[in-house]
Design a protein around this motif. Structure first.
Motif, PDB file in Angstrom:
ATOM      1  N   THR A 195      52.670 -26.761 -81.315  1.00  0.00           N
ATOM      2  CA  THR A 195      52.767 -26.531 -79.880  1.00  0.00           C
ATOM      3  C   THR A 195      51.839 -27.215 -79.457  1.00  0.00           C
ATOM      4  OG1 THR A 195      52.129 -24.361 -80.219  1.00  0.00           O
ATOM      5  CG2 THR A 195      54.579 -25.825 -81.095  1.00  0.00           C
ATOM      6  N   LYS A 196      51.684 -27.436 -78.395  1.00  0.00           N
ATOM      7  CA  LYS A 196      50.696 -26.964 -76.831  1.00  0.00           C
ATOM      8  C   LYS A 196      49.521 -25.684 -77.467  1.00  0.00           C
ATOM      9  CE  LYS A 196      53.668 -28.225 -73.818  1.00  0.00           C
ATOM     10  NZ  LYS A 196      54.272 -28.253 -73.118  1.00  0.00           N
ATOM     11  N   ASP A 212      48.793 -25.121 -70.565  1.00  0.00           N
ATOM     12  CA  ASP A 212      49.699 -27.160 -71.407  1.00  0.00           C
ATOM     13  C   ASP A 212      49.131 -28.444 -70.465  1.00  0.00           C
ATOM     14  OD1 ASP A 212      51.001 -25.182 -72.604  1.00  0.00           O
ATOM     15  OD2 ASP A 212      52.934 -24.919 -71.029  1.00  0.00           O
ATOM     16  N   ASN A 232      54.541 -45.662 -74.865  1.00  0.00           N
ATOM     17  CA  ASN A 232      56.215 -45.885 -76.637  1.00  0.00           C
ATOM     18  C   ASN A 232      54.961 -45.419 -77.353  1.00  0.00           C
ATOM     19  OD1 ASN A 232      58.352 -46.610 -75.177  1.00  0.00           O
ATOM     20  ND2 ASN A 232      57.297 -48.192 -74.312  1.00  0.00           N
ATOM     21  N   ASN A 238      55.517 -36.912 -79.565  1.00  0.00           N
ATOM     22  CA  ASN A 238      56.319 -35.830 -78.679  1.00  0.00           C
ATOM     23  C   ASN A 238      57.589 -35.444 -79.513  1.00  0.00           C
ATOM     24  OD1 ASN A 238      56.878 -34.237 -77.714  1.00  0.00           O
ATOM     25  ND2 ASN A 238      57.819 -34.691 -75.717  1.00  0.00           N
ATOM     26  N   VAL A 239      57.470 -34.094 -80.618  1.00  0.00           N
ATOM     27  CA  VAL A 239      59.417 -34.636 -81.260  1.00  0.00           C
ATOM     28  C   VAL A 239      59.474 -32.870 -80.375  1.00  0.00           C
ATOM     29  CG1 VAL A 239      60.295 -33.463 -83.687  1.00  0.00           C
ATOM     30  CG2 VAL A 239      58.138 -34.395 -83.745  1.00  0.00           C
ATOM     31  N   ARG A 240      60.602 -33.667 -79.632  1.00  0.00           N
ATOM     32  CA  ARG A 240      61.176 -32.901 -78.067  1.00  0.00           C
ATOM     33  C   ARG A 240      61.530 -31.221 -78.635  1.00  0.00           C
ATOM     34  NH1 ARG A 240      63.334 -34.118 -73.844  1.00  0.00           N
ATOM     35  NH2 ARG A 240      62.795 -36.853 -74.279  1.00  0.00           N
ATOM     36  N   GLY A 241      61.206 -30.670 -78.286  1.00  0.00           N
ATOM     37  CA  GLY A 241      61.426 -29.128 -78.546  1.00  0.00           C
ATOM     38  C   GLY A 241      60.099 -28.229 -79.000  1.00  0.00           C
ATOM     39  N   TYR A 244      53.780 -31.796 -81.480  1.00  0.00           N
ATOM     40  CA  TYR A 244      52.907 -33.435 -81.375  1.00  0.00           C
ATOM     41  C   TYR A 244      52.830 -33.445 -82.941  1.00  0.00           C
ATOM     42  CZ  TYR A 244      52.813 -33.682 -76.464  1.00  0.00           C
ATOM     43  OH  TYR A 244      53.595 -33.959 -75.022  1.00  0.00           O
TER      44      TYR A 244
END
Length: 255
Positions: A195-196, A212, A232, A238-241, A244
């Protein structure tokens, strides 16, 4: 810490005096102060600094104006002092080459903590390190890798930890200290999602205050260097939700 050189840039003598006094109490002894952007550039052209504290609101050219020129002569981490609090202003500071920021009015102890955090990441790549010739990857095959500590091969790019160097398609690429440290952290933990807030704590240090935007800007700066198409990404995704992760191609390996 007489081997560490710090440059303070602010047009307010009271702020320079306060920061220098606190830094001296923290055993930093090599501290220079200037009051204009032009003086800052001249200082960096004539001396090697390990951290620069740069006020944005300077007379004449601002800290934002001079930062790209500073980046041409130094890769030392730059900590912005700013009275501006909008996300746009902060992102602008990162975009021109800054590594972190503190909003005025500030506690001088917070500035010192931020400086220590930046130095903790920057100094190991610059001081007390033997720079070695990087091995050629032309003789390395996917089926036969020799074990060499501190070299991370992702096919398109390689990171050489001991030399503090990033190579992309065989060519060295300049990398500011915090961008390099974040990339190195990902290289050491491939295919893991962070996570960030985890990235900020692990790379910027527990003394820093999570933000963030800081992580997002540095992620973008990594992609600009390692990705063929930063918009791209295929490596740093980024793995949404969730966060990274740095994807290690199947035929690449840590050497």
């Amino acid at each position: 810490m007489d081997h560490v050189s710090i440059l303070l840039v602010d047009d307010e003598q009271a702020i320079l005096h306060m920061l220098k006094t606190v830094l001296l109490k923290e055993q930093f002894v090599d501290i220079d102060t200037v009051t204009t952007a032009e003086e800052a550039l001249t200082a960096c052209e004539n001396k090697t600094y390990h951290c620069i504290v740069l006020d944005i609101m300077l007379p004449g050219k601002s800290g934002l104006d001079i930062c790209p020129f500073l980046r041409q002569v130094t890769d030392a981490p730059i900590l912005f002092l700013t009275a501006k609090t909008t996300d746009y202003d902060k992102l602008t500071g990162f975009a021109v080459g800054g590594d972190d920021y503190v909003v005025k009015p500030f506690n001088p102890l917070e500035v010192v903590a931020r400086i220590k955090s930046l130095l903790k990441r920057y100094l190991p790549t610059k001081m007390g390190t033997t720079i070695t010739v990087n091995p050629s990857f032309s003789d390395v095959t996917s089926s036969s890798f020799s074990l060499q500590e501190g070299i991370y091969d992702f096919g398109r790019f390689q990171v050489f930890e001991q030399a503090g160097e990033l190579q992309v398609e065989g060519q060295p690429v300049t990398c500011p200290a915090l961008v390099y440290q974040l990339l190195l952290f990902f290289c050491k933990h491939p295919n893991r999602i962070f996570t960030k807030s985890e990235l900020y704590e692990r790379v910027w240090g527990s003394e820093a205050i999570s933000d963030d935007n800081t992580v997002m800007v540095h992620i973008h700066r990594i992609r600009e260097r390692i990705e063929a198409d930063p918009s791209n990404p295929v490596f740093l995704v980024n793995v949404r939700g969730l966060g990274y992760k740095l994807i290690q191609p199947e035929k690449s390996s840590r050497l």
